[in-house]
Motif scaffolding. Structure first.
Motif, short mmCIF file in Angstrom:
data_model
loop_
_atom_site.label_atom_id
_atom_site.label_comp_id
_atom_site.label_asym_id
_atom_site.label_seq_id
_atom_site.Cartn_x
_atom_site.Cartn_y
_atom_site.Cartn_z
N SER A 192 12.25 -11.17 -56.38
CA SER A 192 11.19 -10.67 -57.15
C SER A 192 9.78 -11.93 -56.65
CB SER A 192 11.06 -10.99 -58.70
OG SER A 192 12.28 -10.00 -59.12
N GLY A 193 10.40 -13.23 -56.59
CA GLY A 193 9.17 -14.04 -56.21
C GLY A 193 8.62 -13.89 -54.78
N LEU A 194 9.88 -13.60 -53.77
CA LEU A 194 9.26 -13.48 -52.43
C LEU A 194 8.48 -12.16 -52.43
CD1 LEU A 194 9.45 -14.36 -49.47
CD2 LEU A 194 11.71 -12.96 -49.44
N GLY A 195 8.64 -11.00 -52.93
CA GLY A 195 7.93 -9.88 -53.09
C GLY A 195 6.47 -10.26 -53.58
N ALA A 196 6.37 -11.10 -54.86
CA ALA A 196 5.16 -11.31 -55.34
C ALA A 196 4.16 -12.09 -54.33
CB ALA A 196 5.18 -12.12 -56.49
N ILE A 197 5.04 -13.14 -53.46
CA ILE A 197 4.42 -13.70 -52.55
C ILE A 197 3.63 -12.75 -51.32
CG2 ILE A 197 4.56 -15.54 -50.75
CD1 ILE A 197 6.49 -16.93 -52.50
N VAL A 198 4.64 -12.08 -50.90
CA VAL A 198 4.22 -11.00 -49.92
C VAL A 198 2.79 -9.99 -50.50
CG1 VAL A 198 4.77 -8.79 -48.77
CG2 VAL A 198 6.35 -11.00 -48.65
N SER A 249 11.67 -12.29 -67.58
CA SER A 249 12.75 -12.32 -68.49
C SER A 249 13.95 -13.06 -68.08
CB SER A 249 13.17 -11.10 -69.32
OG SER A 249 13.87 -10.22 -68.28
N ILE A 250 14.28 -13.08 -66.87
CA ILE A 250 15.57 -13.60 -66.51
C ILE A 250 15.99 -15.19 -67.12
CG2 ILE A 250 17.15 -14.43 -64.75
CD1 ILE A 250 16.51 -11.66 -63.37
N PRO A 251 14.54 -16.00 -66.71
CA PRO A 251 14.60 -17.41 -67.03
C PRO A 251 14.59 -17.39 -68.82
CG PRO A 251 12.92 -16.98 -65.44
CD PRO A 251 13.43 -15.83 -65.62
N LEU A 252 13.74 -16.66 -69.46
CA LEU A 252 13.59 -16.81 -70.78
C LEU A 252 14.53 -16.53 -71.57
CD1 LEU A 252 11.79 -17.15 -73.40
CD2 LEU A 252 11.18 -14.52 -72.86
N VAL A 253 15.25 -15.38 -71.30
CA VAL A 253 16.48 -15.03 -72.01
C VAL A 253 17.62 -15.77 -71.78
CG1 VAL A 253 18.39 -13.16 -72.19
CG2 VAL A 253 15.92 -12.30 -72.10
N ASN A 254 17.82 -16.33 -70.65
CA ASN A 254 19.10 -17.19 -70.26
C ASN A 254 18.79 -18.39 -71.02
OD1 ASN A 254 20.91 -16.33 -68.07
ND2 ASN A 254 19.17 -15.28 -67.38
N MET A 255 17.45 -18.91 -70.84
CA MET A 255 17.26 -20.28 -71.73
C MET A 255 17.75 -20.13 -73.26
SD MET A 255 16.60 -22.44 -69.21
CE MET A 255 15.77 -24.03 -70.00
N GLU A 256 17.27 -19.03 -73.61
CA GLU A 256 17.49 -18.68 -75.18
C GLU A 256 19.15 -18.75 -75.47
OE1 GLU A 256 13.72 -15.65 -76.46
OE2 GLU A 256 15.69 -14.76 -76.05
N CYS A 257 19.78 -17.94 -74.71
CA CYS A 257 21.15 -17.81 -74.93
C CYS A 257 21.80 -19.06 -74.68
CB CYS A 257 21.68 -16.67 -74.00
SG CYS A 257 21.10 -15.16 -74.46
N ALA A 304 19.21 -24.81 -65.21
CA ALA A 304 17.72 -24.73 -64.52
C ALA A 304 18.04 -24.19 -63.01
CB ALA A 304 16.99 -25.79 -64.69
N TYR A 305 18.97 -25.03 -62.53
CA TYR A 305 19.23 -24.90 -60.83
C TYR A 305 19.71 -23.29 -60.78
CZ TYR A 305 21.06 -24.85 -56.38
OH TYR A 305 21.30 -24.83 -55.04
N ARG A 306 20.66 -22.94 -61.61
CA ARG A 306 21.19 -21.57 -61.35
C ARG A 306 20.14 -20.48 -61.85
NH1 ARG A 306 25.83 -23.49 -64.36
NH2 ARG A 306 25.24 -22.41 -66.03
N ILE A 307 19.26 -20.66 -62.55
CA ILE A 307 18.35 -19.83 -62.82
C ILE A 307 17.09 -19.63 -61.63
CG2 ILE A 307 16.19 -19.41 -64.41
CD1 ILE A 307 17.90 -20.47 -66.86
N ALA A 308 16.75 -20.81 -61.33
CA ALA A 308 15.84 -21.01 -60.06
C ALA A 308 16.38 -20.42 -58.96
CB ALA A 308 15.37 -22.36 -59.89
N THR A 309 17.72 -20.30 -58.57
CA THR A 309 18.27 -20.00 -57.29
C THR A 309 18.83 -18.58 -57.84
OG1 THR A 309 20.47 -21.02 -57.88
CG2 THR A 309 18.85 -22.15 -56.32
N ASN A 310 18.72 -17.85 -58.75
CA ASN A 310 19.15 -16.58 -59.01
C ASN A 310 18.50 -15.51 -58.22
OD1 ASN A 310 18.97 -13.85 -60.28
ND2 ASN A 310 19.77 -14.81 -62.06
N PRO A 311 19.42 -14.76 -57.39
CA PRO A 311 18.84 -13.98 -56.34
C PRO A 311 17.96 -13.01 -56.65
CG PRO A 311 21.39 -14.15 -56.19
CD PRO A 311 20.86 -14.87 -57.50
N LEU A 312 17.94 -12.43 -58.03
CA LEU A 312 17.00 -11.57 -58.58
C LEU A 312 15.43 -12.22 -58.67
CD1 LEU A 312 19.17 -9.72 -61.49
CD2 LEU A 312 18.77 -8.99 -58.97
#
Length: 304
Positions: free
Chosen positions: A171-177, A132-140, A159-167
């Motif tokens: 999450s992405g690193l957890g999914a990869i693991v 939801s972080i990318p979706l909601v931020n793009m909406e707003c 887009a860069y700030r969303i892609a580099t958001n620590p959250l």
């Protein structure tokens, strides 16, 4: 109802302690900003990483659940856009109302989901946050670019700030693991797990410290509308979508909590940056947080 109260009281109690600490001036007011930033951006990625990295995703109806959650955020955006012609308010104020109805405090709901539903609730909320972080931020940002009175956003920068958001990175690193079956040495895992566990108390204290009752004087009637949409309409939207997708049990309750969440402090930050109504945003954040102490137990008692 006793189970709900037993789970919610510690969470809301820590928020209240945060408010008391801010009022007592035990810590300088200027210290709460760095504390909040540390909790959200420094420690919270650890809890999202650990939640997702060792989750058994095979036991979750992941497709229907995530579809219902994302459609919930889209539906609230559509509802808020639909009522705009009836609102005789300036464009910047409308952008803050939009943020009030479409944003959610995912980390607050994460704490509640852990208290109520344990590991399953933790994993589900973490997954919704990541998506939801990318979706909601793009909406707003899109709404602010149309009706805000600040400089138009640089979409590459957004887009860069969303892609580099620590959250998102956590999450992405957890999914990869998780998906790659990567083993993590126990000492490293324990260190990351300890960081994650430190995040939630700090987040709740920061929520309490951020309550600003004076800000609620800004546009009180409009505050009533945005709080009603966020805390009464949104839970029904998310819950209804969950039913439509055939969900039940903990996934359905997590959707309900997602819809019932108050807004996030990031709405105020974005309003200041991109020309929204920052005082109204600050008032809504406080009003929604306060009323959610009533509405969240109400929805859990009625639908849980």
């Amino acid at each position: 109802m006793t189970h709900i109260a037993a789970a919610l009281l510690p969470v809301f109690g820590i928020i209240f302690i945060g408010w008391l600490l801010r009022r007592s001036h035990l810590l300088p007011d200027a210290s709460w900003g760095p504390i909040s930033r540390l909790a959200y951006l420094g420690l919270s990625p650890a809890i999202l990483f650990t939640s997702i990295a060792r989750a058994d995703l095979s036991e979750i109806q992941l497709g229907p659940f995530m579809a219902a959650a994302m459609l919930g955020f889209i539906a609230m955006a559509v509802i808020t856009l639909a009522i705009k012609p009836a609102l005789k308010i300036p464009g910047p104020t409308y952008t803050s109302l939009f943020q009030a109805t479409c944003r959610w405090n995912g980390l607050l709901i994460l704490a509640l989901a852990i208290a109520l539903y344990g590991t399953e609730g933790e994993v589900l909320v973490a997954l919704v946050m990541a998506a939801s972080i990318p979706l909601v931020n793009m909406e707003c940002v899109a709404v602010l670019s149309v009706w805000g009175d600040g400089a138009k956003p640089d979409w590459r920068s957004v887009a860069y700030r969303i892609a580099t958001n620590p959250l998102i990175l956590g999450s992405g690193l957890g999914a990869i693991v998780n998906l790659a079956g990567i083993g993590i040495p126990e000492p490293i895992w324990d260190a990351v797990d300890m960081l994650g566990k430190a995040a939630l108390p700090l987040i709740l204290l920061a929520v309490g410290a951020g309550l600003n009752f004076t800000a609620m004087r800004a546009r009180p009637r409009l505050l009533g509308l945005s709080v009603f949409l966020k805390l009464m309409i949104a839970p029904m939207v998310f819950y209804g979508l969950g039913l439509a997708f055939g969900l039940s049990g903990v996934p359905l309750m997590v959707l309900l909590l997602t819809g019932a969440s108050p807004g996030a402090a990031s709405a105020y930050v974005l309003a200041k940056q991109l020309g929204g109504d920052a005082p109204y945003a600050a008032g809504d954040i406080t009003a929604a947080a306060l009323f959610s102490f009533i509405t969240i137990p109400f929805w859990l008692a009625v639908l849980g």
